[in-house]
Design a protein around this motif. Structure first.
Motif, short mmCIF file in Angstrom:
data_model
loop_
_atom_site.label_atom_id
_atom_site.label_comp_id
_atom_site.label_asym_id
_atom_site.label_seq_id
_atom_site.Cartn_x
_atom_site.Cartn_y
_atom_site.Cartn_z
N TYR A 151 -29.32 26.82 -14.94
CA TYR A 151 -28.37 25.33 -15.29
C TYR A 151 -28.75 25.10 -16.78
O TYR A 151 -28.51 24.22 -17.54
CB TYR A 151 -28.54 24.34 -14.69
N LEU A 152 -29.39 26.01 -17.54
CA LEU A 152 -29.79 26.03 -18.81
C LEU A 152 -28.68 26.14 -19.75
O LEU A 152 -28.30 25.05 -20.60
CB LEU A 152 -30.62 27.05 -19.41
N PRO A 153 -27.57 26.73 -19.60
CA PRO A 153 -26.34 26.68 -20.51
C PRO A 153 -25.74 25.32 -20.03
O PRO A 153 -24.96 24.62 -21.19
CB PRO A 153 -25.49 27.90 -20.10
N TRP A 154 -25.67 24.86 -18.95
CA TRP A 154 -25.02 23.42 -18.63
C TRP A 154 -25.83 22.53 -19.15
O TRP A 154 -25.11 21.49 -19.92
CB TRP A 154 -24.96 23.46 -17.07
N ALA A 155 -27.18 22.48 -19.39
CA ALA A 155 -27.84 21.43 -19.85
C ALA A 155 -27.71 21.43 -21.41
O ALA A 155 -27.76 20.15 -22.01
CB ALA A 155 -29.45 21.91 -19.72
N ARG A 156 -27.63 22.46 -22.13
CA ARG A 156 -27.22 22.42 -23.60
C ARG A 156 -26.07 21.95 -23.59
O ARG A 156 -25.65 21.17 -24.56
CB ARG A 156 -27.09 23.84 -24.05
N ARG A 157 -24.77 22.26 -22.74
CA ARG A 157 -23.65 21.39 -23.00
C ARG A 157 -23.76 19.97 -22.84
O ARG A 157 -23.05 18.97 -23.41
CB ARG A 157 -22.48 22.03 -21.91
N VAL A 158 -24.56 19.43 -21.94
CA VAL A 158 -25.06 17.99 -21.66
C VAL A 158 -25.39 17.43 -22.95
O VAL A 158 -25.05 16.39 -23.34
CB VAL A 158 -25.78 17.78 -20.52
N SER A 159 -26.42 17.86 -23.32
CA SER A 159 -27.12 17.67 -24.78
C SER A 159 -26.09 17.69 -25.94
O SER A 159 -26.01 16.53 -26.58
CB SER A 159 -28.18 18.76 -25.04
N ALA A 160 -25.10 18.54 -25.97
CA ALA A 160 -24.12 18.60 -26.88
C ALA A 160 -23.23 17.48 -26.84
O ALA A 160 -22.94 16.85 -27.74
CB ALA A 160 -23.57 19.89 -27.11
N ALA A 161 -22.73 17.17 -25.47
CA ALA A 161 -22.02 15.84 -25.28
C ALA A 161 -22.55 14.58 -25.66
O ALA A 161 -21.92 13.75 -26.34
CB ALA A 161 -21.83 15.66 -23.88
N PHE A 162 -23.95 14.53 -25.64
CA PHE A 162 -24.66 13.12 -25.94
C PHE A 162 -24.47 13.14 -27.80
O PHE A 162 -24.35 12.13 -28.19
CB PHE A 162 -26.11 13.23 -25.73
N GLU A 163 -24.63 14.23 -28.14
CA GLU A 163 -24.54 14.35 -29.66
C GLU A 163 -23.39 13.97 -30.24
O GLU A 163 -23.23 13.32 -31.35
CB GLU A 163 -25.01 15.71 -30.10
N THR A 164 -22.41 13.89 -29.41
CA THR A 164 -20.90 13.57 -29.89
C THR A 164 -20.69 12.23 -29.32
O THR A 164 -19.36 11.73 -29.34
CB THR A 164 -19.86 14.54 -29.75
N SER A 165 -21.46 11.57 -28.45
CA SER A 165 -21.11 10.44 -27.86
C SER A 165 -21.02 9.23 -28.71
O SER A 165 -20.53 7.97 -28.13
CB SER A 165 -22.06 10.08 -26.63
N GLY A 166 -21.72 9.06 -29.68
CA GLY A 166 -21.76 7.93 -30.51
C GLY A 166 -23.18 7.05 -30.15
O GLY A 166 -23.37 6.09 -31.06
N VAL A 167 -23.71 7.62 -29.07
CA VAL A 167 -24.91 6.57 -28.82
C VAL A 167 -26.16 7.25 -29.62
O VAL A 167 -26.10 8.44 -29.54
CB VAL A 167 -25.35 6.97 -27.35
N THR A 168 -26.86 6.37 -30.46
CA THR A 168 -27.70 6.77 -31.45
C THR A 168 -29.26 6.80 -30.83
O THR A 168 -30.27 7.26 -31.34
CB THR A 168 -27.85 5.77 -32.49
N GLY A 169 -29.59 6.19 -29.43
CA GLY A 169 -30.75 6.23 -28.96
C GLY A 169 -30.88 6.17 -27.64
O GLY A 169 -29.91 5.85 -26.87
N THR A 170 -31.92 6.43 -26.97
CA THR A 170 -32.25 6.14 -25.50
C THR A 170 -33.59 5.31 -25.03
O THR A 170 -34.28 5.15 -26.01
CB THR A 170 -32.48 7.60 -24.59
N PRO A 171 -33.50 4.37 -24.14
CA PRO A 171 -32.50 4.52 -23.18
C PRO A 171 -31.21 3.49 -23.73
O PRO A 171 -31.44 2.52 -24.45
CB PRO A 171 -32.81 3.85 -22.09
N THR A 172 -30.05 3.98 -23.37
CA THR A 172 -28.93 3.13 -23.76
C THR A 172 -28.15 2.95 -22.17
O THR A 172 -27.96 4.04 -21.60
CB THR A 172 -28.06 3.49 -24.74
N VAL A 173 -27.78 1.70 -22.01
CA VAL A 173 -27.04 1.36 -20.60
C VAL A 173 -25.67 0.70 -20.91
O VAL A 173 -25.80 -0.39 -21.85
CB VAL A 173 -27.84 0.72 -19.72
N VAL A 174 -24.69 1.16 -20.53
CA VAL A 174 -23.21 0.52 -20.93
C VAL A 174 -22.76 0.21 -19.37
O VAL A 174 -22.55 1.02 -18.33
CB VAL A 174 -22.43 1.49 -21.54
N PHE A 175 -22.44 -0.86 -19.22
CA PHE A 175 -21.70 -1.64 -17.98
C PHE A 175 -20.19 -1.87 -18.23
O PHE A 175 -19.88 -2.61 -19.05
CB PHE A 175 -22.44 -2.80 -17.33
#
Length: 202
Positions: A151-175
């Motif tokens: 699942y490394l290709p999937w993990a890279r896709r997940v990481s790329a999605a974070f980069e375009t999410s607008g979230v700038t740090g972790t942890p961030t929680v949105v309800f």
């Protein structure tokens, strides 16, 4: 399941299956959504998980929220290494065994999280050993996927999605689209009582 020839774990949603999802509302009409952004090597994420992870899981299992995890791997870039990415790939393999199983594996990883400058999660042996703490997870299928980096290709896709999410740090929680506080000014998790009061589910 595959998306654009990239294998995608079970119990995921969103474009390219980049969101791990857990909760009885999955696939049902929209209800409350608790969205968690984290990096598996992030020490503040570990503090959040230790203090609030079981609370979030309980809410999901009771059907009160749909719990979504969206992962980053930016500490690999900042501190060096590939541990965030490889641990995330292993979480994908755990998700194939069940959403609750994946949450318990995430908890195991955070509990054993190395120092930020230690890339221990890049070691397949470490990832497999920590899976032994989750009942029923170790087995030929999980072990193969972790060892081969399935699942490394999937993990890279997940990481790329974070980069375009607008979230700038972790942890961030949105309800339900609203950011909630999970780390207090001293850098530790807020109490479960304070967290639940902010959600105001009752």
């Amino acid at each position: 399941m595959t998306s654009s020839r990239t294998p995608v774990p079970a119990n995921t949603t969103g474009p390219g299956g980049t969101v791990l999802v857990h909760g009885k509302d999955t696939g049902a009409p929209p209800g409350h959504t608790l969205r968690v952004y984290a990096d598996l090597r992030c020490p503040f994420c570990k503090r959040m998980e230790r203090g609030l992870g079981p609370v979030m899981e309980k809410l999901a299992e009771e059907g009160r929220v749909t719990l979504e995890h969206r992962f980053a791997t930016f500490i690999d870039d900042g501190a060096g290494g590939t541990g965030s990415l490889r641990a995330l790939s292993a979480v994908g393999a755990a998700s194939d065994a069940g959403a609750a199983t994946a949450l318990r594996y995430i908890r195991s990883l955070f509990a054993a999280q190395p120092a930020e400058d230690d890339d221990a999660f890049a070691d397949t042996g470490v990832l497999l050993r920590l899976a032994e703490e989750v009942d029923g997870l170790r087995g030929p299928d999980f072990d193969r996927k972790v060892t081969e980096g399935f699942y490394l290709p999937w993990a890279r896709r997940v990481s790329a999605a974070f980069e375009t999410s607008g979230v700038t740090g972790t942890p961030t929680v949105v309800f339900d689209g609203r950011p909630v506080t999970v780390i207090n000014p001293m850098g530790y998790a807020v109490t479960p009582e304070a967290f639940l009061a902010e959600l105001n589910l009752d």
